[in-house]
Design a protein around this motif. Structure first.
Motif, PDB file in Angstrom:
ATOM      1  N   PRO A  36     102.267  52.979 -10.613  1.00  0.00           N
ATOM      2  CA  PRO A  36     102.122  51.887 -11.335  1.00  0.00           C
ATOM      3  C   PRO A  36     102.957  50.803 -11.167  1.00  0.00           C
ATOM      4  CG  PRO A  36     102.162  53.884 -12.804  1.00  0.00           C
ATOM      5  CD  PRO A  36     102.479  54.111 -11.319  1.00  0.00           C
ATOM      6  N   ILE A  37     104.139  51.166 -10.270  1.00  0.00           N
ATOM      7  CA  ILE A  37     105.194  50.353  -9.822  1.00  0.00           C
ATOM      8  C   ILE A  37     104.881  49.518  -8.673  1.00  0.00           C
ATOM      9  CG2 ILE A  37     107.595  50.006  -9.095  1.00  0.00           C
ATOM     10  CD1 ILE A  37     108.202  52.531 -10.741  1.00  0.00           C
ATOM     11  N   VAL A  38     104.260  50.236  -7.655  1.00  0.00           N
ATOM     12  CA  VAL A  38     103.960  49.773  -6.287  1.00  0.00           C
ATOM     13  C   VAL A  38     102.479  49.162  -6.597  1.00  0.00           C
ATOM     14  CG1 VAL A  38     105.285  51.292  -5.394  1.00  0.00           C
ATOM     15  CG2 VAL A  38     102.784  51.808  -5.488  1.00  0.00           C
ATOM     16  N   ALA A  39     101.582  49.308  -7.520  1.00  0.00           N
ATOM     17  CA  ALA A  39     100.199  48.704  -7.536  1.00  0.00           C
ATOM     18  C   ALA A  39     100.367  46.949  -7.132  1.00  0.00           C
ATOM     19  CB  ALA A  39      99.560  49.135  -8.738  1.00  0.00           C
ATOM     20  N   PRO A  40     101.121  46.214  -7.831  1.00  0.00           N
ATOM     21  CA  PRO A  40     101.097  45.069  -7.978  1.00  0.00           C
ATOM     22  C   PRO A  40     101.529  44.631  -6.374  1.00  0.00           C
ATOM     23  CG  PRO A  40     102.148  45.535  -9.887  1.00  0.00           C
ATOM     24  CD  PRO A  40     102.005  46.710  -9.196  1.00  0.00           C
ATOM     25  N   ALA A  41     102.509  45.296  -5.874  1.00  0.00           N
ATOM     26  CA  ALA A  41     102.966  45.196  -4.490  1.00  0.00           C
ATOM     27  C   ALA A  41     101.761  45.222  -3.505  1.00  0.00           C
ATOM     28  CB  ALA A  41     104.305  45.857  -4.110  1.00  0.00           C
ATOM     29  N   PHE A  42     101.180  46.502  -3.689  1.00  0.00           N
ATOM     30  CA  PHE A  42     100.081  46.898  -2.805  1.00  0.00           C
ATOM     31  C   PHE A  42      98.936  45.680  -2.841  1.00  0.00           C
ATOM     32  CE2 PHE A  42      96.403  48.844  -1.350  1.00  0.00           C
ATOM     33  CZ  PHE A  42      96.719  50.126  -0.846  1.00  0.00           C
ATOM     34  N   LEU A  43      98.524  45.060  -3.957  1.00  0.00           N
ATOM     35  CA  LEU A  43      97.624  43.920  -4.190  1.00  0.00           C
ATOM     36  C   LEU A  43      98.275  42.694  -3.370  1.00  0.00           C
ATOM     37  CD1 LEU A  43      96.301  44.343  -7.726  1.00  0.00           C
ATOM     38  CD2 LEU A  43      95.324  44.988  -5.464  1.00  0.00           C
ATOM     39  N   VAL A  44      99.402  42.281  -3.433  1.00  0.00           N
ATOM     40  CA  VAL A  44      99.965  41.247  -2.844  1.00  0.00           C
ATOM     41  C   VAL A  44     100.111  41.444  -1.227  1.00  0.00           C
ATOM     42  CG1 VAL A  44     102.117  39.971  -2.363  1.00  0.00           C
ATOM     43  CG2 VAL A  44     101.474  40.621  -4.853  1.00  0.00           C
ATOM     44  N   ILE A  45     100.228  42.592  -0.960  1.00  0.00           N
ATOM     45  CA  ILE A  45     100.560  42.913   0.644  1.00  0.00           C
ATOM     46  C   ILE A  45      98.932  42.597   1.263  1.00  0.00           C
ATOM     47  CG2 ILE A  45     101.099  44.701   2.270  1.00  0.00           C
ATOM     48  CD1 ILE A  45     103.388  45.605   0.579  1.00  0.00           C
ATOM     49  N   ALA A  46      98.068  43.450   0.470  1.00  0.00           N
ATOM     50  CA  ALA A  46      96.833  43.435   1.080  1.00  0.00           C
ATOM     51  C   ALA A  46      96.211  41.895   1.343  1.00  0.00           C
ATOM     52  CB  ALA A  46      95.804  44.205   0.074  1.00  0.00           C
ATOM     53  N   LEU A  47      96.682  41.224   0.131  1.00  0.00           N
ATOM     54  CA  LEU A  47      96.354  39.753   0.325  1.00  0.00           C
ATOM     55  C   LEU A  47      96.861  38.991   1.829  1.00  0.00           C
ATOM     56  CD1 LEU A  47      94.768  37.310  -0.750  1.00  0.00           C
ATOM     57  CD2 LEU A  47      96.885  36.799  -2.090  1.00  0.00           C
ATOM     58  N   ARG A  77      97.308  47.251   8.183  1.00  0.00           N
ATOM     59  CA  ARG A  77      97.284  46.693   9.589  1.00  0.00           C
ATOM     60  C   ARG A  77      98.485  45.841   9.568  1.00  0.00           C
ATOM     61  NH1 ARG A  77      95.224  42.017  11.470  1.00  0.00           N
ATOM     62  NH2 ARG A  77      94.434  41.668   9.468  1.00  0.00           N
ATOM     63  N   ILE A  78      99.309  46.002  11.038  1.00  0.00           N
ATOM     64  CA  ILE A  78     100.396  45.037  11.173  1.00  0.00           C
ATOM     65  C   ILE A  78     100.046  44.451  12.575  1.00  0.00           C
ATOM     66  CG2 ILE A  78     101.835  46.634  10.013  1.00  0.00           C
ATOM     67  CD1 ILE A  78     102.845  47.728  12.565  1.00  0.00           C
ATOM     68  N   ASN A 114     110.588  47.304   7.016  1.00  0.00           N
ATOM     69  CA  ASN A 114     110.833  47.866   5.572  1.00  0.00           C
ATOM     70  C   ASN A 114     110.105  49.030   5.143  1.00  0.00           C
ATOM     71  OD1 ASN A 114     112.681  45.628   4.297  1.00  0.00           O
ATOM     72  ND2 ASN A 114     110.975  44.656   5.326  1.00  0.00           N
ATOM     73  N   GLY A 115     109.293  49.370   6.046  1.00  0.00           N
ATOM     74  CA  GLY A 115     108.276  50.806   5.865  1.00  0.00           C
ATOM     75  C   GLY A 115     107.268  50.338   4.992  1.00  0.00           C
ATOM     76  N   LEU A 116     107.017  49.229   4.739  1.00  0.00           N
ATOM     77  CA  LEU A 116     105.927  49.077   3.544  1.00  0.00           C
ATOM     78  C   LEU A 116     104.543  48.912   4.017  1.00  0.00           C
ATOM     79  CD1 LEU A 116     107.622  46.124   1.831  1.00  0.00           C
ATOM     80  CD2 LEU A 116     107.655  48.417   0.995  1.00  0.00           C
ATOM     81  N   ASN A 117     104.494  48.903   5.149  1.00  0.00           N
ATOM     82  CA  ASN A 117     103.020  49.570   5.815  1.00  0.00           C
ATOM     83  C   ASN A 117     102.364  50.744   5.552  1.00  0.00           C
ATOM     84  OD1 ASN A 117     105.138  50.393   7.747  1.00  0.00           O
ATOM     85  ND2 ASN A 117     103.714  50.666   9.139  1.00  0.00           N
TER      86      ASN A 117
END
Length: 211
Positions: A36-47, A77-78, A114-117
């Protein structure tokens, strides 16, 4: 106690098997709390990845997991889809920026730093392919090379966060050094070790590099 030279999963000690069961439960609890915490970040990163250039948002790398089961490890993908062409062009231009990998997109470099990939690997944890903490996943290519001691590493699930987190990130480690850390972890898994790895990795992700 675990018999010398054996992973807990190979021991007759019920407490060792209980440890592995607790580890799986803790994985599911951590993912349930994190999603629930990372879901918004997941969507932003995907965009952002989509806007960084043509190509898929997620990539799947074929790896070998616990008990030799093959799975696809997810990650954002990076790199550019024409990464090798960009690398060859950079090699022909010595005046270019030698401090930056031309294959990696700007957003990709930030994600990797930052390890977010690795965020999509939470899905691998839910599927049972990976653990939140564990040895580095073994790629199919590495398995085909019959890497020594690989059988010991395949007794446990590979992790998103690895034992390398406990070593000074400025320390130059060879592949042999990194694999030795993985083997030491696989031989003596413990929830206390997992906690140390998670705390250290999180501290580094938010910029507390000295922790």
């Amino acid at each position: 106690m675990t018999a010398p030279g054996l992973h807990p999963a190979q021991s007759n000690d019920g407490s060792a098997r209980m440890l592995l069961a607790l580890k799986r439960v803790s994985d599911l609890v951590l993912v349930a709390l994190a999603l629930p915490i990372v879901a918004p970040a997941f969507l932003v990163i995907a965009l952002l990845v989509r806007l960084s250039g043509p190509g898929p948002v997620l990539l799947r790398l074929s790896c070998v997991g616990q008990n030799g089961r093959v799975f696809g490890k997810y990650r954002f993908r990076i790199v550019y889809m024409d990464a090798e062409r960009r690398l060859r062009a950079a090699e022909r231009d010595p005046q270019g920026d030698s401090g930056r990998d031309p294959r990696v997109t700007p957003i990709g470099a930030w994600l990797a730093r930052n390890g977010l990939n690795r965020l999509p690997q939470l899905l691998n944890v839910l599927r049972g392919d990976m653990s939140v903490v564990g040895p580095r996943p073994i790629t199919l290519a590495c398995q085909r090379d019959s890497y020594p001691f690989q059988e010991h590493l395949l007794q446990v699930r590979p992790g998103i966060f690895t034992p390398e987190s406990l070593v000074d990130e400025q320390f130059a480690r060879s592949e042999t050094d990194r694999r030795a850390l993985d083997l030491a972890y696989a031989a003596n898994p413990a929830l206390s070790t997992d906690t140390r790895i998670l705390v250290t990795a999180f501290a580094r992700m938010i910029g507390l590099r000295s922790v």
